[in-house]
Enzyme design. Sequence first.
Site, short mmCIF file in Angstrom:
data_model
loop_
_atom_site.label_atom_id
_atom_site.label_comp_id
_atom_site.label_asym_id
_atom_site.label_seq_id
_atom_site.Cartn_x
_atom_site.Cartn_y
_atom_site.Cartn_z
N CYS A 108 1.01 -1.11 -0.05
CA CYS A 108 -0.35 -0.19 0.33
C CYS A 108 0.53 1.36 -0.01
CB CYS A 108 -0.43 -0.34 1.20
SG CYS A 108 -1.85 -1.90 1.41
N HIS A 242 -3.09 6.74 3.88
CA HIS A 242 -3.39 5.82 2.97
C HIS A 242 -5.39 5.82 3.78
CE1 HIS A 242 -4.56 1.92 2.00
NE2 HIS A 242 -3.84 0.97 3.24
N ASN A 272 -10.52 0.14 0.85
CA ASN A 272 -9.04 -0.32 0.76
C ASN A 272 -8.58 -0.31 -0.40
OD1 ASN A 272 -6.28 -0.52 0.87
ND2 ASN A 272 -6.40 -1.52 3.13
N1 ACO Z 1 -19.55 -8.33 10.40
C1 ACO Z 1 -19.09 -9.22 11.30
N2 ACO Z 1 -18.61 -9.27 12.35
C2 ACO Z 1 -17.15 -9.92 12.42
C3 ACO Z 1 -16.99 -9.27 10.83
C4 ACO Z 1 -17.42 -8.41 9.86
N3 ACO Z 1 -17.40 -8.25 8.65
N4 ACO Z 1 -15.26 -9.51 10.55
C5 ACO Z 1 -14.87 -10.16 12.20
N5 ACO Z 1 -16.18 -10.31 12.70
C6 ACO Z 1 -16.05 -10.10 14.54
C7 ACO Z 1 -14.46 -11.35 14.45
O1 ACO Z 1 -15.33 -12.75 13.98
C8 ACO Z 1 -14.76 -11.39 15.61
O2 ACO Z 1 -15.94 -11.90 16.85
P1 ACO Z 1 -15.39 -12.70 17.80
O3 ACO Z 1 -15.36 -11.85 18.28
O4 ACO Z 1 -16.89 -13.23 18.09
O5 ACO Z 1 -14.40 -13.91 17.47
C9 ACO Z 1 -15.65 -9.89 16.27
O6 ACO Z 1 -15.94 -9.82 14.69
C10 ACO Z 1 -14.23 -8.81 16.04
O7 ACO Z 1 -13.26 -8.96 15.32
P2 ACO Z 1 -11.49 -7.93 15.58
O8 ACO Z 1 -11.28 -8.89 14.09
O9 ACO Z 1 -11.40 -7.89 16.90
O10 ACO Z 1 -12.25 -6.85 15.27
P3 ACO Z 1 -11.68 -5.31 15.26
O11 ACO Z 1 -11.95 -4.45 15.88
O12 ACO Z 1 -9.61 -5.66 15.15
O13 ACO Z 1 -11.78 -5.44 13.89
C11 ACO Z 1 -10.68 -4.81 11.66
C12 ACO Z 1 -10.93 -6.03 12.20
C13 ACO Z 1 -11.46 -4.15 11.28
C14 ACO Z 1 -9.39 -5.76 10.78
C15 ACO Z 1 -9.92 -4.14 11.95
O14 ACO Z 1 -8.25 -4.66 13.07
C16 ACO Z 1 -8.07 -3.05 11.57
O15 ACO Z 1 -8.93 -2.24 10.58
N6 ACO Z 1 -7.35 -3.25 11.37
C17 ACO Z 1 -6.47 -3.00 10.30
C18 ACO Z 1 -6.51 -3.18 9.09
C19 ACO Z 1 -5.75 -2.68 7.92
O16 ACO Z 1 -5.54 -1.39 7.69
N7 ACO Z 1 -5.66 -3.38 6.63
C20 ACO Z 1 -4.61 -2.46 5.96
C21 ACO Z 1 -2.46 -2.45 5.61
S1 ACO Z 1 -2.25 -3.16 4.87
C22 ACO Z 1 -3.40 -2.93 3.20
O17 ACO Z 1 -3.71 -2.40 3.35
C23 ACO Z 1 -3.28 -3.81 2.35
#
Ligand code: ACO
Length: 317
Positions: A108, A242, A272
């Site tokens: 990215c 980004h 993204n």
């Molecule tokens: N819908 C509903 N529930 C979901 C979904 C979904 N789409 N996805 C995950 N969940 C659930 C999980 O299973 C989990 O359930 P559980 O507690 O029963 O196990 C719960 O939601 C919480 O999941 P987490 O992964 O802890 O959620 P979090 O608050 O961390 O959010 C996210 C996840 C959005 C991916 C976040 O961590 C994030 O944005 N991280 C950064 C990602 C990023 O920036 N990536 C790009 C960087 S590099 C690039 O661009 C390629």
Amino acid sequence: MRIIGTGRAHPSKIVTNAMLEQFLDTNDEWIKTRTGIAERRVISSEKLEDLATEAALKAIADAGLTPKDIDYIICSNVVSEYITPGLSCIVQGAIGARCACVDINVACSGFVYALDMADDRIKSGKAQNILVVAAEEPSRMVDWSDRSLCVLFGDGAGAVVVSHGEGMICSRLTTESKTDCLYYVRNLEPTPYITKEEYGAPMYMNGKEVFKTAVLSSSRDIKRLLDKAGLHPADIKYYVLHQANMRIIEAIANWLKLDMSYFPHNVDYCGNTSSASIPLLLDELAKGGKLQKGDKILMSAFGAGFTTGACIIEWTK
Ligand code: ACO
């Protein structure tokens, strides 16, 4: 260098959160609250090379040039249908340019790395007009039955043309080999001699780890650049960050004590789009009349590697 033209191309298919609810155990509220994403544009009938070509031609026209005036092409791309030739070679043929081309894969952060490379090449006198294209289809890297990943991404292509000028104020690139929190491994062709285990699979991401690293590294880069340029946070017209997640953008805004008007975004309707996110947004700002000559823009990106790229430019168009 300075940016003299911008362009962008989006896929025609718009996928809303409600559409994802039809085949995933997810909901609009979860996706919007955790990511800020309401819809994303994903490749369906078109090819990534078509989007890259469209964005490139728009940027060249916006610069008042023709493809024959381009003497170097840098294409930022993580994956496309072709492993080889590089996307830059395909774009070169499609637009009718005749110049050396190179692809880079810095995830990215790729667009900022490409701008930095273009700046060096122009400073060294090796090129006059460089086309930088960031074209990405991360929707093809994820497992569409995995709700934790496929909801996050969209596809697209953004391009700029840069030429000689005083637009680049400062830049900062970093790489820290950290390959276990975000990766996509593909199997290569088998041979009669391969005995090791192959483990190609869709993209893996440790979301929490990436989130934390992204906020910390982007904030650090922004502070270093502001210090280097002798600028206060409010001296920047726009922080073109980004577009991975609205919460990451909001965390950086809070840390800088700036309101969200400094942070334009497209993650809400594009998802993204990896290294394409910054040039997509830049073109939208430019074409929307939001940029004036003399405005300072800070770009900051992070991605797999772990890589970061940030720069402050002055808008001179
Ligand atoms: N819908 C509903 N529930 C979901 C979904 C979904 N789409 N996805 C995950 N969940 C659930 C999980 O299973 C989990 O359930 P559980 O507690 O029963 O196990 C719960 O939601 C919480 O999941 P987490 O992964 O802890 O959620 P979090 O608050 O961390 O959010 C996210 C996840 C959005 C991916 C976040 O961590 C994030 O944005 N991280 C950064 C990602 C990023 O920036 N990536 C790009 C960087 S590099 C690039 O661009 C390629």
